[in-house]
Write an enzyme that holds these catalytic residues in place. Structure first.
Site, PDB file in Angstrom:
ATOM      1  N   SER A  48       0.799  -1.225   0.000  1.00  0.00           N
ATOM      2  CA  SER A  48       0.000   0.000   0.000  1.00  0.00           C
ATOM      3  C   SER A  48       0.834   1.278   0.000  1.00  0.00           C
ATOM      4  O   SER A  48       0.274   2.374  -0.072  1.00  0.00           O
ATOM      5  CB  SER A  48      -0.955   0.006   1.204  1.00  0.00           C
ATOM      6  N   ALA A  49       2.151   1.150   0.105  1.00  0.00           N
ATOM      7  CA  ALA A  49       3.067   2.306  -0.021  1.00  0.00           C
ATOM      8  C   ALA A  49       2.742   3.412   0.969  1.00  0.00           C
ATOM      9  O   ALA A  49       2.826   4.594   0.639  1.00  0.00           O
ATOM     10  CB  ALA A  49       3.054   2.840  -1.449  1.00  0.00           C
ATOM     11  N   HIS A  52       3.138   4.468   7.889  1.00  0.00           N
ATOM     12  CA  HIS A  52       2.130   4.521   8.948  1.00  0.00           C
ATOM     13  C   HIS A  52       2.599   5.351  10.142  1.00  0.00           C
ATOM     14  O   HIS A  52       3.796   5.401  10.457  1.00  0.00           O
ATOM     15  CB  HIS A  52       1.792   3.105   9.411  1.00  0.00           C
ATOM     16  N   ILE A 342       7.967  -9.663   8.574  1.00  0.00           N
ATOM     17  CA  ILE A 342       7.897  -8.213   8.394  1.00  0.00           C
ATOM     18  C   ILE A 342       6.724  -7.875   7.465  1.00  0.00           C
ATOM     19  O   ILE A 342       6.893  -7.554   6.294  1.00  0.00           O
ATOM     20  CB  ILE A 342       9.220  -7.649   7.858  1.00  0.00           C
ATOM     21  N   CYS A 406       8.361   6.869 -23.505  1.00  0.00           N
ATOM     22  CA  CYS A 406       7.037   6.622 -22.905  1.00  0.00           C
ATOM     23  C   CYS A 406       6.226   7.908 -23.002  1.00  0.00           C
ATOM     24  O   CYS A 406       6.539   8.893 -22.321  1.00  0.00           O
ATOM     25  CB  CYS A 406       7.192   6.177 -21.455  1.00  0.00           C
ATOM     26  N   CYS A 408       2.923   8.325 -22.281  1.00  0.00           N
ATOM     27  CA  CYS A 408       1.981   8.525 -21.174  1.00  0.00           C
ATOM     28  C   CYS A 408       2.611   9.306 -20.025  1.00  0.00           C
ATOM     29  O   CYS A 408       1.980  10.183 -19.436  1.00  0.00           O
ATOM     30  CB  CYS A 408       1.478   7.181 -20.647  1.00  0.00           C
ATOM     31  N   CYS A 443      -1.550   3.336 -20.990  1.00  0.00           N
ATOM     32  CA  CYS A 443      -1.435   2.215 -21.936  1.00  0.00           C
ATOM     33  C   CYS A 443      -0.648   1.052 -21.355  1.00  0.00           C
ATOM     34  O   CYS A 443      -0.535   0.002 -22.002  1.00  0.00           O
ATOM     35  CB  CYS A 443      -0.834   2.675 -23.259  1.00  0.00           C
ATOM     36  N   CYS A 448       5.462   1.927 -25.332  1.00  0.00           N
ATOM     37  CA  CYS A 448       6.903   2.037 -25.081  1.00  0.00           C
ATOM     38  C   CYS A 448       7.580   0.703 -24.809  1.00  0.00           C
ATOM     39  O   CYS A 448       8.820   0.609 -24.874  1.00  0.00           O
ATOM     40  CB  CYS A 448       7.168   2.985 -23.916  1.00  0.00           C
TER      41      CYS A 448
END
Length: 488
Positions: A48-49, A52, A342, A406, A408, A443, A448
């Protein structure tokens, strides 16, 4: 290959990379071994990056202590290592009186854990900050020290600094055994040869119990818990959220949340499904899982636009049989140190875990700090964020920055070449993607991808059929004439 090291770190995720970073500050020969071509190819790339705040873990637990310490450390590391972190704060939302009482429990637990600035807001105040939240939300716990980040980039930053300071990273190096004599570690056996060492740090994620048993310690087991996610196009953020929005937690975890990313996307997830021991690397996504995620996420944000989804993915969390992180020296094998189990909040805790374990090894060995230690890492050019004048200057210096690969994400050939040539450079298509964002747009690499493959082949001096997507055998193409590539 036979080599000597003072310390061998097994596992190249965020925890292993942070440990290597900490070891590299001292006069210790440190080697990290990772079985895949890229670091951070396991749980670190698919979570979830979120950094906390530290209110969720039970007071007194290793999770609580490491979470709060790690969060504080990232506030300093952000500038030192040029980490992608945004201190957005986070909310835990409640929809009824029973859930509001849970918020009070979290508030009191967080205060006991030493988390600063926690407050309970009413629903109207929450919606002033996040206007797309459900009108059913009665209140939320606000944690101002929480944030969002780019975990893959953080693991690489730790590893790059470590390599600059003399540590070694061995990729595509799978551990096959650990030699123990008279109850003490003597060597790590790999498919690339033997590394003689007195210290092994086990940061092998969902395989940490397997590695521990190789060294004669069977004191814990790891259960893999899969979580699925849906990622939305950047255009959807205005209808969604700008910070992490959690439901009230359950015994299976923090629940299905809605959260922004540092790159302007939004995701929903994860769900939580325990797998058996034979499924430790099962990252499949499922239709029932996608339906579950959308249904529960819409209780927080009703108007989630499913049509704006650009990809789905899953990660596997390492749930220990102890219910807590397993950190420190083994009680059964001298020289074996555990960084196991972990799961969340492992990403936040990584630098604190590293400091604790390395501190024990330094105390045992008497290793001195390096006098010539170098902070930071080489700058990473990001073409799309530069001013027009700076773009022109960069192109004048290197024409490769004038070729957009790339569309996008506006990623140039120069950035891709830099990603491949860095101290811990990209070896795969996904390695380029996660370092530069080439292929992360709407995309998803449709435009790319072939050009990135060509650049990798050229820079690594290998045939196109040897280029891989991410893992050891994930070849992009197969050459029937030479029978190389996909069949290898």
């Amino acid at each position: 290959m036979t080599k000597q090291a003072d310390v061998v770190v097994i596992g190249g995720g965020i925890t292993g990379a942070a440990i290597l970073y900490e070891l590299a500050k001292y006069n210790l020969r440190a080697v990290l071994v990772e079985q895949e071509p890229e670091l951070a190819a396991g749980t670190t790339k698919a979570n979830s990056a979120i950094l906390h705040a530290g209110f969720d873990a039970p007071t007194g637990s290793m999770k609580a202590r490491m979470n709060v310490e790690g969060n504080a450390m990232y506030h300093e590391l952000k500038d030192e290592l040029d980490l992608e972190i945004e201190w957005t704060g986070s909310f835990v939302a409640a929809v009824d009186d029973e859930e509001m009482s849970v918020l009070q429990e979290l508030l009191e637990r967080g205060q006991a854990n030493g988390v600063p600035g926690l407050e309970i807001w009413d629903g109207d105040k929450v919606r002033e900050k996040e206007p797309n939240l459900s009108k059913d939300i009665k209140g939320a716990l606000w944690a101002p020290t929480a944030g969002i980040c780019w975990p893959f980039g953080m693991a690489l930053a730790f590893a790059e600094n470590a390599v600059i300071n003399g540590a070694e990273v061995l990729r595509e190096c799978q551990v096959t055994g650990i030699t123990v004599e008279n109850g003490a570690v003597k060597a790590v056996e790999t498919d690339q040869g033997t590394i003689e060492t007195k210290y092994v740090i086990n940061a092998a994620g969902v395989h940490a119990d397997d590695v521990s048993r190789m060294a004669g310690d069977d004191s814990f087991t790891i259960t893999p818990r899969r979580g699925e996610y849906i990622l939305f196009d950047k255009t959807a953020q205005k209808d969604l959220v700008y910070s992490p929005i959690f439901p009230t937690p359950t015994k299976m975890g923090k629940g299905i949340l809605v959260c922004a990313t540092t790159h302007g996307n939004v995701f929903v997830g994860p769900n939580a499904h325990d797998l058996d021991g034979s499924e430790k690397d099962d990252t499949a996504v499922t239709i029932p899982g996608m339906n579950e995620i959308l249904e529960k996420a819409r209780k927080l944000v009703p108007n989630i636009p499913a049509g704006a989804a650009i990809t789905e993915f899953a990660g596997v969390r390492a749930v220990s049989s102890t219910g807590d992180f397993i950190i420190g020296h083994s009680e059964k094998t001298k020289g074996l140190f555990q960084a196991a189990g972990i799961q969340s909040p492992g990403l936040t805790s990584a630098p604190a875990i590293a400091k604790a374990i390395v501190g024990e090894i330094v105390a045992e060995t008497g290793a001195a700090q390096k006098e010539d230690y170098k902070k930071g890492r080489p700058a990473q050019p990001c073409f799309r964020t530069l001013s027009d004048d700076d773009k022109k200057a960069l192109i004048a210096k290197d024409a490769a920055y004038g070729r957009v690969i790339c569309r996008c994400e506006t990623i140039t050939e120069g950035e891709i070449i830099d990603a491949i040539r860095r101290p811990v450079g990209a070896r795969t298509v996904d390695g380029v993607k996660r370092r530069t964002r080439a292929g992360m747009g709407r995309c998803q690499g449709g435009f790319c991808g072939p050009r990135v493959t060509q650049i990798l082949a050229r820079e690594l001096n290998i045939p196109v059929t040897e280029v891989r997507k991410e893992m050891r055998k994930s070849y992009m193409f197969y050459d029937k004439e030479t029978q190389s590539g996909g069949k290898a």
